[in-house]
Design an enzyme around this catalytic site. Structure first.
Site, PDB file in Angstrom:
ATOM      1  N   HIS A  58       0.860  -1.190   0.000  1.00  0.00           N
ATOM      2  CA  HIS A  58       0.000   0.000   0.000  1.00  0.00           C
ATOM      3  C   HIS A  58       0.896   1.239   0.000  1.00  0.00           C
ATOM      4  O   HIS A  58       1.607   1.485   0.978  1.00  0.00           O
ATOM      5  CB  HIS A  58      -0.923   0.005   1.217  1.00  0.00           C
ATOM      6  CG  HIS A  58      -1.882  -1.146   1.238  1.00  0.00           C
ATOM      7  ND1 HIS A  58      -3.102  -1.102   0.600  1.00  0.00           N
ATOM      8  CD2 HIS A  58      -1.791  -2.382   1.796  1.00  0.00           C
ATOM      9  CE1 HIS A  58      -3.730  -2.256   0.777  1.00  0.00           C
ATOM     10  NE2 HIS A  58      -2.947  -3.054   1.493  1.00  0.00           N
ATOM     11  N   ASN A  90      -6.599   0.695  -3.097  1.00  0.00           N
ATOM     12  CA  ASN A  90      -7.452   1.440  -2.158  1.00  0.00           C
ATOM     13  C   ASN A  90      -6.864   2.804  -1.813  1.00  0.00           C
ATOM     14  O   ASN A  90      -6.530   3.110  -0.676  1.00  0.00           O
ATOM     15  CB  ASN A  90      -7.743   0.624  -0.890  1.00  0.00           C
ATOM     16  CG  ASN A  90      -6.483   0.205  -0.147  1.00  0.00           C
ATOM     17  OD1 ASN A  90      -5.387   0.190  -0.696  1.00  0.00           O
ATOM     18  ND2 ASN A  90      -6.647  -0.138   1.109  1.00  0.00           N
ATOM     19  N   ASP A 150      -8.559  -5.180  -2.308  1.00  0.00           N
ATOM     20  CA  ASP A 150      -7.957  -5.406  -0.997  1.00  0.00           C
ATOM     21  C   ASP A 150      -8.293  -4.291  -0.005  1.00  0.00           C
ATOM     22  O   ASP A 150      -8.255  -3.108  -0.331  1.00  0.00           O
ATOM     23  CB  ASP A 150      -6.442  -5.526  -1.106  1.00  0.00           C
ATOM     24  CG  ASP A 150      -5.826  -5.842   0.243  1.00  0.00           C
ATOM     25  OD1 ASP A 150      -6.146  -6.919   0.785  1.00  0.00           O
ATOM     26  OD2 ASP A 150      -5.055  -5.021   0.760  1.00  0.00           O
ATOM     27  N   HIS A 177      -9.200 -10.507  -1.117  1.00  0.00           N
ATOM     28  CA  HIS A 177      -9.131 -10.263   0.317  1.00  0.00           C
ATOM     29  C   HIS A 177     -10.261 -11.084   0.936  1.00  0.00           C
ATOM     30  O   HIS A 177     -11.420 -10.689   0.887  1.00  0.00           O
ATOM     31  CB  HIS A 177      -9.316  -8.759   0.583  1.00  0.00           C
ATOM     32  CG  HIS A 177      -9.432  -8.392   2.025  1.00  0.00           C
ATOM     33  ND1 HIS A 177      -8.498  -7.604   2.650  1.00  0.00           N
ATOM     34  CD2 HIS A 177     -10.371  -8.672   2.962  1.00  0.00           C
ATOM     35  CE1 HIS A 177      -8.858  -7.418   3.907  1.00  0.00           C
ATOM     36  NE2 HIS A 177      -9.998  -8.057   4.119  1.00  0.00           N
ATOM     37  N   HIS A 230      -2.914 -12.443   1.838  1.00  0.00           N
ATOM     38  CA  HIS A 230      -2.627 -12.597   3.280  1.00  0.00           C
ATOM     39  C   HIS A 230      -3.380 -13.741   3.964  1.00  0.00           C
ATOM     40  O   HIS A 230      -4.130 -13.529   4.923  1.00  0.00           O
ATOM     41  CB  HIS A 230      -2.858 -11.283   4.030  1.00  0.00           C
ATOM     42  CG  HIS A 230      -4.083 -10.499   3.646  1.00  0.00           C
ATOM     43  ND1 HIS A 230      -5.342 -11.050   3.591  1.00  0.00           N
ATOM     44  CD2 HIS A 230      -4.223  -9.191   3.314  1.00  0.00           C
ATOM     45  CE1 HIS A 230      -6.205 -10.109   3.248  1.00  0.00           C
ATOM     46  NE2 HIS A 230      -5.555  -8.976   3.063  1.00  0.00           N
ATOM     47  N   ASP A 303       2.045  -6.848   2.577  1.00  0.00           N
ATOM     48  CA  ASP A 303       0.857  -6.082   2.965  1.00  0.00           C
ATOM     49  C   ASP A 303       1.289  -4.831   3.728  1.00  0.00           C
ATOM     50  O   ASP A 303       0.672  -4.446   4.733  1.00  0.00           O
ATOM     51  CB  ASP A 303      -0.122  -6.921   3.789  1.00  0.00           C
ATOM     52  CG  ASP A 303      -1.496  -6.258   3.944  1.00  0.00           C
ATOM     53  OD1 ASP A 303      -1.746  -5.240   3.265  1.00  0.00           O
ATOM     54  OD2 ASP A 303      -2.299  -6.740   4.755  1.00  0.00           O
ATOM     55  N   HIS A 307       0.427   3.909   8.275  1.00  0.00           N
ATOM     56  CA  HIS A 307      -0.576   4.799   8.868  1.00  0.00           C
ATOM     57  C   HIS A 307       0.134   5.913   9.628  1.00  0.00           C
ATOM     58  O   HIS A 307       1.179   5.670  10.246  1.00  0.00           O
ATOM     59  CB  HIS A 307      -1.489   4.044   9.833  1.00  0.00           C
ATOM     60  CG  HIS A 307      -2.390   3.054   9.187  1.00  0.00           C
ATOM     61  ND1 HIS A 307      -3.416   3.432   8.356  1.00  0.00           N
ATOM     62  CD2 HIS A 307      -2.422   1.695   9.232  1.00  0.00           C
ATOM     63  CE1 HIS A 307      -4.049   2.340   7.926  1.00  0.00           C
ATOM     64  NE2 HIS A 307      -3.453   1.279   8.437  1.00  0.00           N
TER      65      HIS A 307
END
Length: 428
Positions: A58, A90, A150, A177, A230, A303, A307
């Site tokens: 990501h 995403n 995902d 996912h 995952h 993955d 954040h």
């Protein structure tokens, strides 16, 4: 074009050899090599691997540049030994059109720390109701081959079937996912003894396993490729093993954190351990390791989910799910798979380079370390041990579950088509 002579490297963990890079290509592999004017890198018995490929990253750009950008994410990738990453859809806006995937692809080309291959959304806005522009994304400059919602599950069986049928036309793959949404409403962690004792909403293994079972049957019916993101439970392993025994074209990935950490960590109530799917039991962890070793699970994928501080420095229920992983992945795999004797370094190269490149159709990556091949390489000091210090991460985010933990191995050099992106552990 510059020449680089890597002297005395254990290629895929074998006997020490020399590797000569000439421009973007490996010119020669052997012993006692010399090259006039070449820059010499004394490997000193470090392990030389093909550049790592991450099928599940990501990068957050566009839209959440406070968490990560293509630049910072690819710098983190190079620090971890990666030469190619697949960027999940995403983002904001969602990567569900040719325009957005081309934007991400071009940002990767501009920054140059590793190749960025966008993953296209399966459905418009990740909403699960209408197929996105799969064909247009594939035909775009980005050449998308992997599609995933995902972060959300494609839970509608008809939509999933149509997606599998669509991508079959151009050899694409749908990466699922696996999370049945009704079974995980309000879920906060793995459903089991620990969740009962802590009073946190349980996330049952069957929520993952039921979707995987459905989707491998759909893939068999359609004759298409499905990839399981995952994978996290022992039951999921058995379903994938059964599907492969039937000849179904299914592949699966496991994350480094699911190979090492268990739901016991949640007793700390530290949101750094909050992840989707959740950390499972010790039994699940051991099953995942064995499945990666025997090939039931095909690859390791990070993955990598960055954040900002405020999204993790809060109470458990309000915290975002996810962990950064690009800069620690190889160390965790060394600890859980190599140092335990479950995999050798050739096996690591297969699970973290050759096979993810094949699944994602990443041309020029996941190639043998031999003459005539692209010089996408990473050099690893496997004897190193040190504590993880997120302050030194290249990623914009610091939400690692390994802070202060001692892990083995350190990537010292990474080359992307013969150009050094990491030298002596420092980004160029």
């Amino acid at each position: 074009m510059s020449k680089i002579l890597i002297r005395g490297a254990k290629v895929l963990g074998g006997e020490p050899q020399d590797v000569l890079i000439d421009g973007e290509t490996i010119a020669e592999v052997g012993t006692g090599l010399s090259a006039e004017g070449a820059e010499v890198v004394e490997a000193g018995g470090k392990v030389l691997l093909p550049g790592l490929v991450d099928l599940h990253t990501h990068l957050r750009e566009p839209g959440r540049e406070d968490s990560e950008t293509v630049l910072t994410g690819t710098r983190a990738a190079a620090s971890g030994g990666y030469t190619a990453v697949f960027a999940m859809a995403n983002t904001f806006p969602v990567a569900d059109t040719a325009g957005v995937v081309e934007q991400v692809w071009r940002l990767g080309r501009e920054h140059g720390y590793c190749d960025v291959q966008p993953v296209g959304a399966v459905t418009v806005g990740l909403e699960g109701r209408k197929l996105a522009e799969l064909g247009a994304m594939h035909e775009s400059a980005a050449g998308v081959t992997v599609f995933s919602d995902d972060g959300k599950c494609v839970d509608d069986a008809v939509i999933m079937r149509r997606a599998l049928e669509y991508v079959k036309a151009f050899g694409g793959v749908v990466a699922q996912h696996a999370q049945e949404p009704r079974l995980t409403e309000g879920a906060q962690m793995n459903e089991g003894v620990v969740s009962a004792e802590l009073g946190l909403g349980g996330w049952p293994a069957v929520a993952e396993e039921s979707i995987i079972a459905r989707d491998v049957l759909l893939a068999e019916h359609v004759g298409s490729r499905v990839h399981i993101c995952h994978l996290s439970t022992a039951g999921s392993v058995e379903i994938v093993r059964w599907a492969k025994s039937r000849g179904i074209d299914v592949t699966a990935e496991v994350t480094p954190h699911h190979l090492l950490l268990t739901d016991e960590m949640v007793r700390t109530y530290n949101p750094v351990y909050k992840v989707n799917p959740p950390l499972r039991t010790e039994r699940d962890v051991m099953a995942l390791r064995e499945a990666l070793a025997d090939g039931t699970i095909d690859i390791v994928a990070t993955d990598h989910a960055p954040h900002p501080h405020e999204d993790k420095d809060c109470e458990w229920a309000a915290a975002a799910m996810g962990m950064v992983g690009l800069e620690t992945a190889l160390s965790v795999v060394q600890e859980t798979m190599v140092d335990t004797g479950l995999l050798d370094w050739a096996g690591v190269a297969d699970r973290m380079s050759f096979t993810p490149a094949r699944i994602g159709r990443a041309g020029g990556h996941g190639r043998p370390v031999s003459a005539g091949e692209p010089a996408n390489l990473t050099l690893v000091d496997t004897a190193y041990r040190g504590q993880v210090d997120p302050a030194g991460f290249a990623s914009r985010s610091r939400n690692t579950p390994y802070e202060g933990r001692e892990l083995p191995g350190r990537v010292t050099h990474t080359w992307l088509r013969g150009k050094a992106t990491l030298v002596d552990g420092k980004l160029t």
